[in-house]
Design an enzyme around this catalytic site. Structure first.
Site, mmCIF file in Angstrom:
data_model
loop_
_atom_site.group_PDB
_atom_site.id
_atom_site.type_symbol
_atom_site.label_atom_id
_atom_site.label_comp_id
_atom_site.label_asym_id
_atom_site.label_seq_id
_atom_site.Cartn_x
_atom_site.Cartn_y
_atom_site.Cartn_z
ATOM 1 N N GLY A 178 -57.417 11.782 8.878
ATOM 2 C CA GLY A 178 -55.810 11.938 8.705
ATOM 3 C C GLY A 178 -55.200 12.965 8.754
ATOM 4 N N ARG A 179 -54.745 13.563 7.542
ATOM 5 C CA ARG A 179 -54.199 15.262 6.354
ATOM 6 C C ARG A 179 -55.343 15.728 7.081
ATOM 7 N NH1 ARG A 179 -53.530 12.572 1.007
ATOM 8 N NH2 ARG A 179 -55.693 11.178 2.294
ATOM 9 N N TYR A 238 -48.063 -3.863 10.072
ATOM 10 C CA TYR A 238 -47.050 -3.852 11.681
ATOM 11 C C TYR A 238 -47.442 -5.566 11.543
ATOM 12 C CZ TYR A 238 -46.770 0.701 10.606
ATOM 13 O OH TYR A 238 -46.324 2.156 10.460
ATOM 14 N N ARG A 248 -58.144 -1.259 14.495
ATOM 15 C CA ARG A 248 -58.088 -0.846 13.327
ATOM 16 C C ARG A 248 -57.723 -1.836 12.251
ATOM 17 N NH1 ARG A 248 -55.274 4.682 10.675
ATOM 18 N NH2 ARG A 248 -57.167 5.756 10.464
ATOM 19 N N GLN A 276 -54.340 4.624 20.722
ATOM 20 C CA GLN A 276 -53.006 3.113 20.172
ATOM 21 C C GLN A 276 -52.217 2.713 19.882
ATOM 22 O OE1 GLN A 276 -51.984 4.109 15.832
ATOM 23 N NE2 GLN A 276 -53.965 2.919 14.951
HETATM 24 C C1 LIG Z 1 -48.007 11.546 9.081
HETATM 25 C C2 LIG Z 1 -48.919 10.435 9.520
HETATM 26 C C3 LIG Z 1 -48.844 9.875 9.879
HETATM 27 C C4 LIG Z 1 -50.014 8.173 10.208
HETATM 28 N N1 LIG Z 1 -49.775 7.653 11.428
HETATM 29 C C5 LIG Z 1 -50.506 6.514 11.357
HETATM 30 C C6 LIG Z 1 -50.989 5.541 13.068
HETATM 31 O O1 LIG Z 1 -50.136 6.001 13.369
HETATM 32 N N2 LIG Z 1 -51.308 5.164 12.827
HETATM 33 C C7 LIG Z 1 -52.062 4.427 11.923
HETATM 34 O O2 LIG Z 1 -53.145 3.891 11.839
HETATM 35 N N3 LIG Z 1 -52.406 5.260 11.130
HETATM 36 C C8 LIG Z 1 -51.211 5.876 10.697
HETATM 37 N N4 LIG Z 1 -51.227 6.893 9.371
HETATM 38 C C9 LIG Z 1 -51.909 7.015 9.015
HETATM 39 C C10 LIG Z 1 -53.905 7.335 8.761
HETATM 40 O O3 LIG Z 1 -54.374 7.153 9.997
HETATM 41 C C11 LIG Z 1 -54.960 7.592 8.017
HETATM 42 O O4 LIG Z 1 -55.762 6.178 7.486
HETATM 43 C C12 LIG Z 1 -54.375 8.022 6.003
HETATM 44 O O5 LIG Z 1 -54.031 9.026 7.343
HETATM 45 C C13 LIG Z 1 -55.627 8.602 5.751
HETATM 46 O O6 LIG Z 1 -56.437 8.876 6.016
HETATM 47 P P1 LIG Z 1 -56.653 11.130 5.400
HETATM 48 O O7 LIG Z 1 -57.252 10.189 3.940
HETATM 49 O O8 LIG Z 1 -58.252 11.271 5.902
HETATM 50 O O9 LIG Z 1 -55.792 11.045 5.827
HETATM 51 C C14 LIG Z 1 -50.440 7.858 9.648
HETATM 52 C C15 LIG Z 1 -50.577 8.663 8.314
HETATM 53 C C16 LIG Z 1 -49.546 9.849 7.947
HETATM 54 C C17 LIG Z 1 -50.399 10.850 6.888
#
Ligand SMILES: Cc1cc2nc3c(=O)[nH]c(=O)nc-3n(C[C@H](O)[C@H](O)[C@H](O)COP(=O)(O)O)c2cc1C
Length: 362
Positions: free
Chosen positions: A318-319, A177, A224, A98
């Site tokens: 994500g989480r 960003y 994205r 990414q």
């Molecule tokens: C610890 C953490 C770090 C994240 N880092 C990024 C990242 O580097 N790039 C990005 O596009 N989204 C990032 N996100 C957003 C996640 O990709 C995702 O959109 C978000 O966790 C929601 O998805 P979920 O409900 O499955 O957790 C991050 C989220 C978390 C919790």
């Protein structure tokens, strides 16, 4: 209709299933943005995901303000990524990089210069620096003559990602960003050809995507977006007006896949602002013909339903991927999911804690 567990082709990438790992910043790289050995273990543990999108990875020092975030603008960083990518491939996984320019969401103590953005503005809240928590600083507006250099930084980072062995790249145009800041009328008040009309606000994303496609081929490129809601203070008064043309543009350029992070009125995501703005994915689905990956707050049941009814081609988690390295198996066998611990999301000093020590299901 396919299930979550069926394979899918994204440009040149043959993903074994539709359970994707969303990009997750974990802050384990060196101060110089070089990936570290513990990241090899972390990513390999998660290699059964159909596709891993790497944590956001800086395209330049100017664009990387997250402490211990990795970069991909120089050879040392490329060398650091190689063992990670190789190990994921050895486990049969696929991984894309990414590409990240954080725009105003950085601090000068990390980047060595004043933050940059489409227009003068200050992000809300605080940022972690190597010297502790600091309020965000005022960003200056990028000059027109600086934009070609930033576009070239994306192309250089994309070439480097392919040198490191990645299966492709994802252009990060979400979450407040730089590219998101250009798209949104909340942060873009420019009066030149990069501001004002939706077409103008889309221009930088278009030029970056064109340059990255030229560098590595459209079959390796995804994008994205976070079309609704206001992640980190960046929002649009009329998302439909800018995102539908943006997606039409991306479709015309022929990117291999599109990933959306969509906010909801209610979220389990503690600090993502929720929104009453409706999801745009149903409309985007009609415009964008290549694979569409959806994200945020998907439960296993909802993810299955989204793919089986054709609302999405894949779901990224994500989480759940922080806490369940074997998420694919847990979803397949309907095993219980472990819960992530927010206090261990980030931090090089934590080492394996909350990073590589989440157990696999017995
Ligand atoms: C610890 C953490 C770090 C994240 N880092 C990024 C990242 O580097 N790039 C990005 O596009 N989204 C990032 N996100 C957003 C996640 O990709 C995702 O959109 C978000 O966790 C929601 O998805 P979920 O409900 O499955 O957790 C991050 C989220 C978390 C919790």
């Amino acid at each position: 209709m396919p299930t979550l567990f069926d394979p899918i082709q994204l440009g040149s990438i043959q993903a074994a299933n539709r359970v994707f790992m969303a990009p997750l910043t974990r802050a384990k790289a060196t101060k110089a943005g070089v990936p570290t050995p513990i990241m090899v273990e972390y990513y390999t543990q998660r290699a059964t995901a159909g596709l891993i999108v790497s944590e956001a990875t800086g395209i330049s020092r100017q664009g990387l303000g997250w402490i211990n975030g990795p970069g991909i603008w120089n050879d040392e960083q490329v060398e650091g990524w190689k063992p990670i990518v190789r190990a994921v491939h050895e486990k049969g996984g696929k991984i894309v990089c990414q590409l990240w320019h954080m725009g105003r969401m950085v601090h000068s103590s990390t980047t060595g210069e004043q933050p940059v953005a489409p227009s003068v503005s200050t992000a809300p809240g605080h940022i972690h620096t190597y010297e502790g928590k600091r309020p965000y600083e005022e960003a200056r507006a990028l000059r027109l003559d600086e934009l070609p250099g930033i576009i070239e930084d994306y192309a250089n980072a994309a070439r480097n990602a392919m040198k490191a062995g990645f299966d492709g790249v994802q252009i990060h145009a979400a979450n407040g960003y730089l590219l998101h800041e250009f798209l949104s009328d909340g942060t873009n008040h420019r009066t030149d050809q990069y501001g004002g009309s939706p077409e103008n606000r889309i221009r930088l994303l278009r030029e970056v995507t064109e340059a990255v496609i030229k560098a590595v081929g459209a079959e390796h490129v995804g994008v994205r977006l976070s079309p609704n809601g206001s992640v980190q203070g960046t929002m649009d008064s009329n998302p439909e007006a800018v995102y539908l043309p943006a997606v039409t543009m991306l479709q015309e350029l022929g990117i291999a896949w599109l990933a959306l992070r969509e906010s909801r009125p209610v979220s389990e995501f503690t600090f993502a602002e929720t929104t009453e703005q409706p999801k745009l994915s149903p409309q985007i689905r009609k415009i964008f013909k290549n694979p569409l990956v959806l994200n945020q707050d998907y439960s296993p049941e909802e993810a299955e339903e989204a793919v089986e009814t054709g609302r999405a081609d894949a779901i990224s988690f994500g989480r759940p991927y922080i806490a369940n390295p074997d998420l694919l198996r847990r979803l397949k066998e309907k095993l219980p999911l472990q819960k992530d611990v927010m206090t261990t999301w980030y931090g090089a000093e934590l080492g394996a804690k909350g990073y590589t020590d989440y157990p696999f299901a017995p």
